[in-house]
Design an enzyme around this catalytic site. Structure first.
Site, short mmCIF file in Angstrom:
data_model
loop_
_atom_site.label_atom_id
_atom_site.label_comp_id
_atom_site.label_asym_id
_atom_site.label_seq_id
_atom_site.Cartn_x
_atom_site.Cartn_y
_atom_site.Cartn_z
CG ASN A 179 -2.36 0.58 0.75
OD1 ASN A 179 -2.45 1.74 0.38
ND2 ASN A 179 -3.41 -0.25 0.80
NE ARG A 180 -3.44 5.30 -1.57
CZ ARG A 180 -4.21 4.26 -1.92
NH1 ARG A 180 -4.18 3.14 -1.21
NH2 ARG A 180 -5.02 4.35 -2.97
CD GLU B 152 -5.61 -5.43 -1.13
OE1 GLU B 152 -4.56 -4.80 -0.86
OE2 GLU B 152 -6.60 -4.90 -1.66
CG ASP C 8 -9.43 0.92 -1.03
OD1 ASP C 8 -8.71 0.02 -0.58
OD2 ASP C 8 -9.00 1.79 -1.81
CG HIS D 111 -3.88 -5.93 -4.46
ND1 HIS D 111 -5.15 -6.18 -4.96
CD2 HIS D 111 -3.87 -4.61 -4.12
CE1 HIS D 111 -5.85 -5.05 -4.94
NE2 HIS D 111 -5.10 -4.09 -4.44
#
Length: 314
Positions: A71-72, A274, A226, A173
């Site tokens: 992820n981020r 995930e 999400d 993912h």
């Protein structure tokens, strides 16, 4: 049956087959377990692209892309152990780095065990100056995929070959075929991370408003998810397909601390479940490593992350 090299999506792939299932792994595409086919039901369990162009256009939503880190990362920068890591800004519209460096790189097949339906691939950061520039640690990832009569097990070993403590965050993912009109998801989830407009955790944990529905089996049609959820004592996500007489259980066996659920707006017949070892942006969240999952791997040590997919017919 056993293991054979095949061509898939215009590249080299390896197919593992037994009496119940066929699995396809793409070493040249991040060691992605791209397909798991149930032979007795005649159905594909994972989301599989029809063409290479389709795959490249939406790479994250097919098979099980390996995220290192997952992820981020806010502003593509973080600090760890008195060092600053400057990552490539690969999603500039959000001003973040996302999903790491290994999901689209070539891995090497290191072991084929026909007798036990097991394939092992490795990835070495020392072969990739572009990674070392951002993340100055020599590391090795070793992925072992084992096909069984019940399903499939993935084991990822992370080895720190550098001389300094290395921050480790791992995720998959994993995207399933999930007919929204009929399929149900069963999970034990109590809390979720509040996210800001950039999809980054604020540091606050909130109660899951639909936790009872999920516990009893929930349809996801029209539901845009999400979100990131800390694991509870029950590490299993169960997908039930009544129309197919099929139940798929995805278990975060070891090493993982969080789930992400992604439904692409609830308008497509897909569900990404995930498993993450650390929460999105973990190094930049001022909370304990026990909560975020941030992990420092010492030099010459290794850490193992295991997931399992089990299929039942009814």
């Amino acid at each position: 049956m056993g293991i054979q090299q095949i061509e898939f999506l215009e590249g080299i792939a390896y197919e593992i087959e037994n009496e119940c299932f066929k699995a396809i792994i793409l070493p040249e595409e991040g060691s992605n377990l791209i397909s798991l086919f149930d032979k007795k039901k005649g159905v594909e369990l994972l989301r599989v692209p029809k063409t290479k162009e389709e795959y490249v256009g939406r790479r994250m939503l097919y098979g099980t892309p390996v995220l290192f880190p997952p992820n981020r990362i806010e502003d593509a920068v973080f600090q760890f152990d008195n060092r600053t890591y400057m990552l490539d800004m690969n999603r500039p519209k959000e001003n973040v780095h996302i999903h790491g460096w290994v999901h689209n790189k070539k891995w090497t097949v290191s072991r084929i065990d026909d007798r036990h339906d097991t394939l092992t691939t490795i990835f070495e950061s020392s072969d990739h100056p572009d990674i070392l520039r951002q993340f100055p640690h020599a590391f090795v990832l070793e992925m072992t995929v084992h096909l069984t009569e019940r399903g499939i097990t993935q084991t990822l070993k992370v080895i720190n070959k550098s001389s300094e403590v290395m921050p480790v965050g791992v995720g998959y993912h994993t995207t399933f075929n999930f007919p929204m009109e009929s399929a149900k998801l069963y999970m034990d989830l109590n809390m979720y991370w509040e996210l800001n407009k950039r999809n980054l955790p604020t540091g606050k944990l909130l109660d899951v408003p639909y936790k009872e529905e999920l516990k009893n089996g929930m349809k996801l049609e029209g539901l845009a998810l999400d979100d990131v959820y800390p694991l509870t004592d029950n590490h299993k996500a169960v997908m039930e397909h009544p129309a197919l007489g099929l139940k798929v259980t995805y278990e975060a066996v070891s090493g993982f601390r969080h789930w992400v659920l992604f439904t692409a707006g609830g308008q497509e017949d897909l569900l990404a479940i995930e498993p993450y070892s650390w929460v999105t942006n973990a190094p930049n969240i001022p909370l304990s490593e026990e909560i975020t999952g941030l992990y420092g791997l010492k030099p010459n040590q290794e850490k193992i992350f295991t997931t399992q997919l089990c299929i039942e017919h009814f």
